[in-house]
Write a protein that holds these residues in place. Structure first.
Motif, short mmCIF file in Angstrom:
data_model
loop_
_atom_site.label_atom_id
_atom_site.label_comp_id
_atom_site.label_asym_id
_atom_site.label_seq_id
_atom_site.Cartn_x
_atom_site.Cartn_y
_atom_site.Cartn_z
N ILE A 102 -6.35 -22.74 15.36
CA ILE A 102 -5.62 -23.78 16.10
C ILE A 102 -6.57 -24.92 16.45
O ILE A 102 -6.24 -26.10 16.29
N THR A 103 -7.76 -24.57 16.96
CA THR A 103 -8.83 -25.53 17.20
C THR A 103 -10.14 -24.88 16.76
O THR A 103 -10.14 -23.73 16.30
N ASP A 104 -11.23 -25.58 16.96
CA ASP A 104 -12.54 -25.00 16.64
C ASP A 104 -12.87 -23.82 17.54
O ASP A 104 -13.73 -23.01 17.22
N ARG A 105 -12.16 -23.70 18.67
CA ARG A 105 -12.45 -22.64 19.63
C ARG A 105 -11.31 -21.65 19.80
O ARG A 105 -11.44 -20.68 20.55
N THR A 106 -10.21 -21.84 19.11
CA THR A 106 -9.03 -21.00 19.31
C THR A 106 -8.52 -20.48 17.98
O THR A 106 -8.31 -21.25 17.05
N MET A 107 -8.32 -19.17 17.92
CA MET A 107 -7.86 -18.52 16.70
C MET A 107 -6.60 -17.72 16.98
O MET A 107 -6.52 -16.95 17.93
N LEU A 108 -5.59 -17.90 16.13
CA LEU A 108 -4.35 -17.14 16.22
C LEU A 108 -4.29 -16.17 15.05
O LEU A 108 -4.51 -16.56 13.90
N THR A 109 -3.98 -14.91 15.34
CA THR A 109 -3.75 -13.90 14.31
C THR A 109 -2.36 -13.30 14.53
O THR A 109 -2.01 -12.97 15.66
N ALA A 110 -1.59 -13.17 13.47
CA ALA A 110 -0.26 -12.57 13.58
C ALA A 110 0.05 -11.83 12.29
O ALA A 110 -0.35 -12.26 11.19
N GLY A 111 0.72 -10.69 12.42
CA GLY A 111 1.02 -9.89 11.24
C GLY A 111 2.31 -9.11 11.38
O GLY A 111 2.79 -8.85 12.49
N PHE A 112 2.86 -8.73 10.23
CA PHE A 112 4.12 -7.99 10.17
C PHE A 112 3.98 -6.92 9.09
O PHE A 112 3.37 -7.15 8.04
N ARG A 113 4.56 -5.74 9.36
CA ARG A 113 4.46 -4.64 8.40
C ARG A 113 5.77 -3.85 8.37
O ARG A 113 6.39 -3.59 9.41
N TYR A 114 6.16 -3.46 7.15
CA TYR A 114 7.32 -2.58 6.97
C TYR A 114 6.87 -1.34 6.21
O TYR A 114 6.17 -1.43 5.20
N ASP A 115 7.26 -0.16 6.72
CA ASP A 115 6.93 1.11 6.07
C ASP A 115 8.20 1.88 5.76
O ASP A 115 9.05 2.09 6.65
N LEU A 116 8.32 2.30 4.51
CA LEU A 116 9.35 3.23 4.09
C LEU A 116 8.70 4.61 4.01
O LEU A 116 7.79 4.83 3.20
N ASP A 158 0.84 -1.19 0.00
CA ASP A 158 0.00 0.00 0.00
C ASP A 158 0.88 1.24 0.00
O ASP A 158 2.09 1.17 0.22
N ALA A 159 0.26 2.38 -0.26
CA ALA A 159 0.99 3.64 -0.30
C ALA A 159 0.06 4.78 0.07
O ALA A 159 -1.15 4.73 -0.22
N GLY A 212 4.13 0.91 2.09
CA GLY A 212 4.06 -0.19 3.04
C GLY A 212 4.02 -1.56 2.39
O GLY A 212 3.50 -1.74 1.29
N LEU A 213 4.58 -2.53 3.10
CA LEU A 213 4.56 -3.94 2.72
C LEU A 213 4.06 -4.71 3.93
O LEU A 213 4.57 -4.52 5.04
N PHE A 214 3.07 -5.60 3.77
CA PHE A 214 2.48 -6.25 4.92
C PHE A 214 2.11 -7.70 4.63
O PHE A 214 1.90 -8.10 3.48
N ALA A 215 2.03 -8.49 5.71
CA ALA A 215 1.54 -9.86 5.65
C ALA A 215 0.85 -10.15 6.97
O ALA A 215 1.37 -9.79 8.04
N GLU A 216 -0.31 -10.76 6.90
CA GLU A 216 -1.07 -11.09 8.11
C GLU A 216 -1.74 -12.43 7.91
O GLU A 216 -2.35 -12.68 6.86
N ASN A 217 -1.63 -13.30 8.92
CA ASN A 217 -2.23 -14.62 8.78
C ASN A 217 -3.19 -14.89 9.93
O ASN A 217 -3.04 -14.36 11.03
#
Length: 701
Positions: free
Chosen positions: A392-406, A340-341, A383-388
């Motif tokens: 983990i289970t039917d009751r547990t959700m993990l979210t993690a992301g990384f971003r770089y901005d020039l 993005d920009a 910006g450059l980004f990735a988020e997943n």
């Protein structure tokens, strides 16, 4: 008129989508229209996130919003920074201005041209065009631009929920306090292949009176219109263009040194979506936008005009875009990645005609000065980004992301004294890294717990970098920018719980939510008195000192929001909400500026078929935690009661009546600016409106 329900919802982005998408392959709506990614927060089921909030049903229940900022008035955790009736900024948890990532429809932005923020983003779109407000409460996503204190997404009304054919609505409203009039018209033509939406709105607000009958100079007129065209290439591909313009005229700003003569903005955005792909990549989303604002302000109506005439003509452009891929490596894993920009450029100057000397005597010949305001500057963010999202289970959700901005910035036409102050002026590059991680756990069938961490990084804005001896704060100091500022960093931790419970024997549903946070700030940007600088304009005026923007080493913020709502006796509901913020500047041993006081809200509502009513009671506490260096003053607490009533006499015709500030309380919020350069007013905070009778009518067809 009351928001029927402020959802006690959500967390850091639509994590509920993953739970849905891991069990179904349906990516399209039941209709032919494709919903673009204007919605970044979901609120549909027990899989909702915890650390976000949604406010919807805005127009039907809000009486005569002056601009979009008024829609935040009863939103838990939000306060309003008020300079008059027009230049209003939302503040969330004590974060404001560029600390909040405010955007339209998942990415479109419009930055102000005026250094005093006479024209914030909330003035460039009519409130009637906003369908809902979505808030991500901290730096808990990397997909929507660099984020420091949170994201505010203003979702405009689209055709997705309407059927094929011709639709529209017309509305009008009136307020007694200020003799104010609002009117709007919106039309839709929808087919399976294309859709067209057009809207126009006009607002004419007069000066209002506070509870003591004192008239506050705050009148303005504005005209807005928009046109949106959408084309569906098939069931899985859509292109949309949106054009809007806004024109403000004769805007009085009681808390600023000048008034707006003209404010004109133009916004063009393009959105594209391709979904239903069968390979590793499941969706492609793209957005591009361009915004131009030209602004004219003058002191013609101010006492200082007798001494010096001042006229400023300035402009700002904001351009940007985004391309994002949605990928699905496994059935339990969704990955978002993209670029993005955002490119911001401003220029313009002030013409001063000095007619009298310091003794008040007329000069034989007026002296003309030209002052550079923005010094032809720009700040560009790539910006450059990735988020997943991983189930983990039917009751547990993990979210993690990384971003770089020039971040690339430069000042291309500096004033001589600014260049002398900083001999290393030139293009500068900053490299910012942001990240987030959260776990959402469904602790029962009716309750969700979420724990989140976010690292948000914000480089200095153009005022903080390049302003040169202008009064741009809540206090009367001249401010000087600092192009060498380090980016401020927010390491924020949060835990939240939300849920609902169904009872028997007459009581239907209890909904509740609570979240608490702790934010550790590094390199926080503040303005402090610099003894090496001398006042430049009106050198004999007080204060003589000048403030310069600097970074402070240690600061933090903590607080919480809590909400609950219960339905009872079939047609009634009772709600309560509480928000509190405590902020500390450890370097100066004082509060951070513009920290809102403890606010408590109570609401009693009634809704039956074509009839509804509500009472809203707001208690705002005293604020004695203040920033001395910011010249903040302690403010007293106050209580305000609003009563609203609405009915539908015939199908699709809605009429609303309201009495705002029923007891005619005289009060001012802690974040209100003070009167500046106003006849008959000393530098005291602006009072809010006294009792106000309002009527609103809307017809849909």
């Amino acid at each position: 008129m009351k928001i029927t329900r402020i959802a006690l919802l959500c967390a850091i982005i639509p994590v509920s989508l993953l739970a849905q998408e891991t069990t179904t392959k349906q990516d399209t709506l039941e209709s032919k229209l494709i919903e673009l990614n204007t919605v970044i927060v979901t609120g549909e089921s027990n899989t909702d996130s915890v650390l976000t909030a949604i406010k919807n049903d805005l127009i039907k229940k809000v009486v005569q919003p002056k601009n979009v900022a008024d829609l935040f008035n009863n939103f838990n955790g939000f306060s309003l920074i008020k300079r008059g009736n027009y230049a209003i900024d939302p503040s969330f948890r004590g974060s404001q201005y560029e600390q909040l990532n405010i955007q339209f429809d998942g990415g479109t932005k419009a930055m102000h041209a005026c250094p005093n923020r006479m024209d914030p983003i909330t003035t460039h779109v009519v409130p009637e065009d906003i369908e809902r407000i979505e808030v991500i409460k901290g730096p808990y996503t990397v997909r929507y631009g660099a984020t420091f204190g949170g994201i505010v997404n203003l979702v405009t009304q689209g055709p997705e929920k309407l059927g094929n054919g011709f639709h529209g609505n017309v509305s009008s409203g009136y307020e007694t306090n200020g003799n104010s009039l609002v009117s709007s018209l919106k039309l839709h033509q929808i087919t399976n292949t294309y859709d067209i939406t057009a809207n126009v709105g006009y607002r004419d607000f007069g000066n209002y009176e506070d509870g003591d009958g004192t008239e506050i100079p705050s009148s303005f007129r504005s005209l807005d219109y928009g046109l949106r065209l959408g084309y569906n290439f098939g069931d899985n591909q859509r292109l949309q263009a949106h054009w809007r313009q806004s024109f403000g005229r004769d805007v009085l700003h009681a808390g600023l040194p000048m008034d707006t003569e003209e404010d004109n903005s133009s916004i063009l955005s393009l959105d594209y979506k391709l979904l239903g792909l069968s390979g590793f990549v499941k969706e492609v989303n793209a957005k591009a936008y361009y915004t131009y604002v030209d602004h004219i302000m003058a002191n013609t109506r101010r006492p200082s005009f007798m001494m010096t005439e001042a006229l400023s003509t300035i402009d700002a452009t904001t351009a940007g875009g985004k391309i994002e891929l949605k990928m699905k490596p496994t059935e339990k894993w969704i990955l978002y990645g993209g670029l993005d920009a955002m490119l911001i450029a401003r220029d313009g100057g002030r013409t001063r005609v000095v007619k009298r000397n310091m003794m008040g005597n007329f000069l034989p010949e007026p002296i003309v000065f030209q002052d550079k305001i923005w010094q032809d500057s720009y700040v560009n963010d790539f910006g450059l980004f990735a988020e997943n999202k991983y189930a983990i289970t039917d009751r547990t959700m993990l979210t993690a992301g990384f971003r770089y901005d020039l971040v690339v910035s430069d000042i291309q036409d500096p004033e001589a004294d600014f260049q002398e102050l900083y001999d290393n002026l030139g293009q500068r590059e900053e490299h910012n890294v942001s990240a987030t991680a959260s776990i959402k756990q469904k602790v029962s069938d009716n309750a969700i717990l979420e724990v989140a961490y976010g690292r948000g990084v914000r480089s200095g804005n153009m005022i903080e970098r390049y302003i040169n001896h202008f009064s741009v704060g809540q206090d009367p100091f001249e401010y000087v920018g600092n192009p060498n500022l380090d980016a401020e960093v927010n390491n924020q931790f949060e835990i939240g719980l939300k849920g609902h419970k169904r009872f028997e024997k007459g009581i239907d549903v209890l909904r509740y939510g609570i979240s608490g946070y702790y934010a550790i700030y590094k390199n926080y940007i503040v303005a402090v008195v610099d003894p090496t600088l001398n006042r430049k304009f009106m050198p004999s005026a007080q204060p003589q000192e000048v403030k310069r923007f600097i970074n402070i080493d240690e600061a933090y913020k903590t607080g919480f929001e809590a909400e609950a709502e219960i339905d009872f006796a079939t047609y009634f509901n009772f709600s309560t909400a509480l928000s509190y913020v405590y902020a500390k500047n450890k370097d100066l041993n004082e509060s951070l500026p513009l920290t809102p006081p403890l606010t408590t809200r109570f609401g009693l509502g009634f809704k039956k078929e074509r009839l509804w009513a509500s009472l809203n009671y707001t208690i705002t506490s005293r604020q004695d935690e203040i920033a001395i260096s910011f010249r903040e003053q302690e403010t007293a607490g106050y209580e305000v009661l609003d009563a609203r009533f609405g009915f539908e006499p015939i199908k699709d015709l809605n009429i609303g009546l309201a009495v705002l500030n029923v007891f005619d309380e005289t009060y001012n919020n802690h974040l209100n600016f003070s009167f500046v350069n106003q006849t008959d007013f000393t530098r005291v905070p602006i009072n809010d409106p006294g009792r106000n009778f309002s009527a609103f009518i809307q017809y849909a067809f």
